[in-house]
Design a protein around this motif. Structure first.
Motif, PDB file in Angstrom:
ATOM      1  N   CYS A  93       6.965 -35.596 -10.064  1.00  0.00           N
ATOM      2  CA  CYS A  93       6.383 -34.478  -9.331  1.00  0.00           C
ATOM      3  C   CYS A  93       7.114 -34.269  -8.021  1.00  0.00           C
ATOM      4  O   CYS A  93       6.568 -33.678  -7.102  1.00  0.00           O
ATOM      5  N   CYS A  94       8.333 -34.738  -7.891  1.00  0.00           N
ATOM      6  CA  CYS A  94       9.008 -34.623  -6.599  1.00  0.00           C
ATOM      7  C   CYS A  94      10.523 -34.526  -6.750  1.00  0.00           C
ATOM      8  O   CYS A  94      11.266 -34.994  -5.902  1.00  0.00           O
ATOM      9  N   SER A  95      10.979 -33.941  -7.854  1.00  0.00           N
ATOM     10  CA  SER A  95      12.412 -33.794  -8.048  1.00  0.00           C
ATOM     11  C   SER A  95      12.920 -32.555  -7.323  1.00  0.00           C
ATOM     12  O   SER A  95      12.154 -31.694  -6.902  1.00  0.00           O
ATOM     13  N   ILE A  96      14.249 -32.428  -7.216  1.00  0.00           N
ATOM     14  CA  ILE A  96      14.835 -31.266  -6.571  1.00  0.00           C
ATOM     15  C   ILE A  96      14.547 -30.008  -7.381  1.00  0.00           C
ATOM     16  O   ILE A  96      14.370 -28.917  -6.831  1.00  0.00           O
TER      17      ILE A  96
ATOM     18  N   TYR B  30       7.378 -23.251   2.841  1.00  0.00           N
ATOM     19  CA  TYR B  30       8.041 -24.258   3.664  1.00  0.00           C
ATOM     20  C   TYR B  30       8.147 -25.553   2.876  1.00  0.00           C
ATOM     21  O   TYR B  30       7.372 -25.810   1.945  1.00  0.00           O
ATOM     22  N   VAL B  31       9.105 -26.374   3.250  1.00  0.00           N
ATOM     23  CA  VAL B  31       9.228 -27.729   2.713  1.00  0.00           C
ATOM     24  C   VAL B  31       8.971 -28.703   3.843  1.00  0.00           C
ATOM     25  O   VAL B  31       9.597 -28.607   4.905  1.00  0.00           O
ATOM     26  N   TRP B  32       8.026 -29.606   3.623  1.00  0.00           N
ATOM     27  CA  TRP B  32       7.710 -30.622   4.630  1.00  0.00           C
ATOM     28  C   TRP B  32       8.245 -31.966   4.165  1.00  0.00           C
ATOM     29  O   TRP B  32       7.976 -32.399   3.038  1.00  0.00           O
TER      30      TRP B  32
ATOM     31  N   VAL C 154       3.458 -24.720   0.711  1.00  0.00           N
ATOM     32  CA  VAL C 154       4.253 -25.830   1.241  1.00  0.00           C
ATOM     33  C   VAL C 154       4.556 -26.809   0.115  1.00  0.00           C
ATOM     34  O   VAL C 154       3.692 -27.098  -0.724  1.00  0.00           O
ATOM     35  N   HIS C 155       5.802 -27.263   0.075  1.00  0.00           N
ATOM     36  CA  HIS C 155       6.205 -28.282  -0.893  1.00  0.00           C
ATOM     37  C   HIS C 155       6.434 -29.591  -0.141  1.00  0.00           C
ATOM     38  O   HIS C 155       7.106 -29.612   0.888  1.00  0.00           O
ATOM     39  N   MET C 156       5.861 -30.665  -0.648  1.00  0.00           N
ATOM     40  CA  MET C 156       5.990 -31.968   0.000  1.00  0.00           C
ATOM     41  C   MET C 156       7.194 -32.716  -0.562  1.00  0.00           C
ATOM     42  O   MET C 156       7.208 -33.083  -1.734  1.00  0.00           O
ATOM     43  N   ALA C 157       8.210 -32.910   0.252  1.00  0.00           N
ATOM     44  CA  ALA C 157       9.383 -33.691  -0.149  1.00  0.00           C
ATOM     45  C   ALA C 157       9.066 -35.158   0.092  1.00  0.00           C
ATOM     46  O   ALA C 157       8.862 -35.581   1.230  1.00  0.00           O
TER      47      ALA C 157
ATOM     48  N   SER D 208       8.664 -37.955   3.297  1.00  0.00           N
ATOM     49  CA  SER D 208       9.251 -39.117   2.629  1.00  0.00           C
ATOM     50  C   SER D 208       8.922 -40.420   3.344  1.00  0.00           C
ATOM     51  O   SER D 208       8.666 -41.439   2.700  1.00  0.00           O
ATOM     52  N   GLY D 209       8.935 -40.395   4.673  1.00  0.00           N
ATOM     53  CA  GLY D 209       8.618 -41.614   5.421  1.00  0.00           C
ATOM     54  C   GLY D 209       7.192 -42.056   5.194  1.00  0.00           C
ATOM     55  O   GLY D 209       6.913 -43.237   4.935  1.00  0.00           O
ATOM     56  N   GLU D 210       6.256 -41.102   5.273  1.00  0.00           N
ATOM     57  CA  GLU D 210       4.852 -41.417   5.046  1.00  0.00           C
ATOM     58  C   GLU D 210       4.620 -41.897   3.613  1.00  0.00           C
ATOM     59  O   GLU D 210       3.868 -42.851   3.379  1.00  0.00           O
ATOM     60  N   PHE D 211       5.285 -41.247   2.663  1.00  0.00           N
ATOM     61  CA  PHE D 211       5.105 -41.619   1.261  1.00  0.00           C
ATOM     62  C   PHE D 211       5.595 -43.044   1.010  1.00  0.00           C
ATOM     63  O   PHE D 211       4.923 -43.836   0.337  1.00  0.00           O
ATOM     64  N   HIS D 212       6.738 -43.386   1.566  1.00  0.00           N
ATOM     65  CA  HIS D 212       7.283 -44.732   1.359  1.00  0.00           C
ATOM     66  C   HIS D 212       6.393 -45.786   2.004  1.00  0.00           C
ATOM     67  O   HIS D 212       6.085 -46.821   1.395  1.00  0.00           O
ATOM     68  N   ASP D 213       5.937 -45.514   3.227  1.00  0.00           N
ATOM     69  CA  ASP D 213       5.144 -46.506   3.956  1.00  0.00           C
ATOM     70  C   ASP D 213       3.735 -46.656   3.400  1.00  0.00           C
ATOM     71  O   ASP D 213       3.183 -47.763   3.383  1.00  0.00           O
TER      72      ASP D 213
END
Length: 366
Positions: free
Chosen positions: A48-51, A69-71, A30-33, A74-79
């Motif tokens: 560590c999170c570029s396209i 899979y890509v999960w 799994v890749h974390m977007a 982004s919302g969790e990371f920002h908050d």
């Protein structure tokens, strides 16, 4: 075991996933977007999170023959990471966003989702070791490759998350061995440069990032006597121990360099002084994470203390106490002084290579 392998797109996570497959586990990648807008993040291999990282992770999963899979986190990371970063700086503290990312994203949100989907463990490319004792206690240790050791940023995960973590690279002697193994496996990331710096500061200008997010507020720079020696446009842009970029026109009376010794965001004042004022002997940590249930937390215990990811570990003693207001605290007495410690830094204590505890620096004393 069913293992969820976190694929960042780098060589370390790819080899870690490969080793999990070799061990006979049922592995899913799994890749974390971490951002919906990739332009906000570093491009190429600097973050560590570029396209590009997402594409590299997919190719690694294809070569390993595992589902991928890509999960969208982004919302969790920002908050949980970016907002915390801004909040800490706005209070004159110096946070470590990689520690918060490991705590809240890689070993909280990710583990929570993995457990809900029936996975037994999460494997990552971190450099650290987990030793399981005969009594079942799991110990977190420094990696065999001390130059790449990441136990400092992992200490915040705590014993419950440690129980479901796997670090297949912990015993590898050098990073060059990881690259050689990746090349032998046909993984195209074998020569990819390491990621570094803060991934969400796209241009590498942390001061500019803070200024855009928090705005400008003119204030004074004063010396240890309270005399004004300069001006600034935002106290958040400074950290304890900083020497460069102060913009002070005149030198100190003794002609020696001056350093930031305190950041007061309440008065929007920066205090500067001689290097001697940077040395501290006592540290108080809050938000304590105790990783060693067999070590008496309320007794003074010999240890070494570290406040930077690749900083020196200093001989000390540690004790867990409850202060007068009922708050859980970790008290660390340094046998040798540390220089330039700032509130908000992660404080990790070790016994030899073993991580004993972690806390966030709340107070420091000369």
């Amino acid at each position: 075991m069913r293992v969820l392998a976190a694929l960042s797109g780098g060589v370390d996570s790819a080899v870690a996933a490969a080793r999990a497959v070799d061990a006979g586990h049922d592995v899913v990648g799994v890749h974390m977007a971490l951002s919906r807008n990739r332009d906000e993040y570093r491009s190429g291999s600097r973050g560590c999170c570029s396209i590009e990282d997402s594409n590299d992770a997919r190719r690694a999963a294809d070569i390993l023959g595992i589902p991928y899979y890509v999960w969208d986190l982004s919302g969790e990371f920002h908050d949980l990471v970016v907002k915390d970063f801004l909040s800490e700086y706005s209070q004159g503290r110096t946070p470590n966003p990689c520690v918060r990312c490991n705590e809240h994203i890689k070993f909280d949100t990710l583990l929570e989702r993995a457990s809900a989907l029936g996975f037994d463990a999460v494997a990552t490319g971190h450099y650290a070791r987990i030793d399981i004792r005969e009594d079942g206690i799991r110990e977190l240790h420094r990696a065999a490759d001390l130059a790449k050791d990441q136990s400092y940023v992992l200490a915040v995960m705590g014993p419950q998350k440690l129980a479901k973590a796997m670090f297949p690279l912990g015993e590898i002697a050098t990073k060059s061995e990881v690259r050689a193994e990746a090349a032998a496996r046909g993984l195209g990331v074998s020569n990819k440069p390491d990621s570094y710096d803060i991934c969400f500061v796209a241009d590498g200008d942390t001061k500019g990032f803070l200024e855009r997010a928090l705005g400008q507020e003119d204030g004074e720079i004063v010396d240890e006597t309270g005399a004004k020696v300069g001006d600034h446009t935002g106290a958040y842009a400074y950290t304890v121990g900083q020497r460069k970029g102060l913009g002070i026109g005149r030198p100190a009376a003794d002609g020696k360099p001056r350093y930031v010794t305190d950041v007061n965001t309440t008065t929007n004042t920066i205090v500067v002084g001689p290097e001697t004022l940077l040395s501290v002997y006592e540290l108080t940590g809050e938000d304590v994470v105790w990783l060693a249930p067999d070590v008496p937390a309320t007794e003074s215990t010999a240890c070494t203390a570290q406040v930077r990811a690749h900083g020196d570990a200093v001989p000390a003693t540690v004790q867990r106490v409850v202060d007068g207001e009922g708050r859980d605290r970790m008290m660390v007495s340094l046998i040798e002084p540390m220089r330039g410690v700032a509130a908000g830094q992660s404080l990790v204590v070790y016994q030899d290579t073993r991580v004993i505890a972690q806390a966030t620096v709340a107070k420091r004393a000369l």
